[in-house]
Design a protein around this motif. Structure first.
Motif: not given
Length: 107
Positions: A54-64, A71-74
């Motif tokens: 999945g893609e990492v959302d750096v701004a949210e600190g998550s991965i889907a 989605r999970f908070d890394l």
């Protein structure tokens, strides 16, 4: 409890990048979020699919999870949206001897 597992050299995991290693039977996803390193189990708690695809959302600190969109908070492993409700396991990360290391610290 597993021994520490070498992930990669510190310069090989740039901000926004991820790597997967195995600690015994456990796949561990290590992600660099703007210079901070986080490690979670590379397995969605909804359907046990690999999170690393999945893609990492750096701004949210998550991965889907690409399978169903959970989605999970890394940073702490908590599930951020359905269909996942249970958190993913979080693991320690250390930098030592120019490398990044992690381990499955569950008993």
């Amino acid at each position: 409890m597993s021994d520490w597992v070498f992930v990669c050299a510190t310069g090989q995991l740039l901000p926004g990048e991820k790597a997967v290693v195995w600690a015994d039977e456990t796949p561990i996803l290590v992600v660099n979020l703007d210079g901070e390193l986080y490690a979670v189990e590379d397995r969605c708690t909804h359907d046990e699919y690999e999170l690393s695809s999945g893609e990492v959302d750096v701004a949210e600190g998550s991965i889907a999870c690409i399978l169903h969109g959970a989605r999970f908070d890394l940073r702490d492993g908590r599930a951020l949206c359905a269909p996942a409700y249970d958190p993913v396991a979080k693991f320690p990360v250390k930098i030592e001897h120019g490398g990044i290391w992690t381990r499955d610290d569950r008993e």
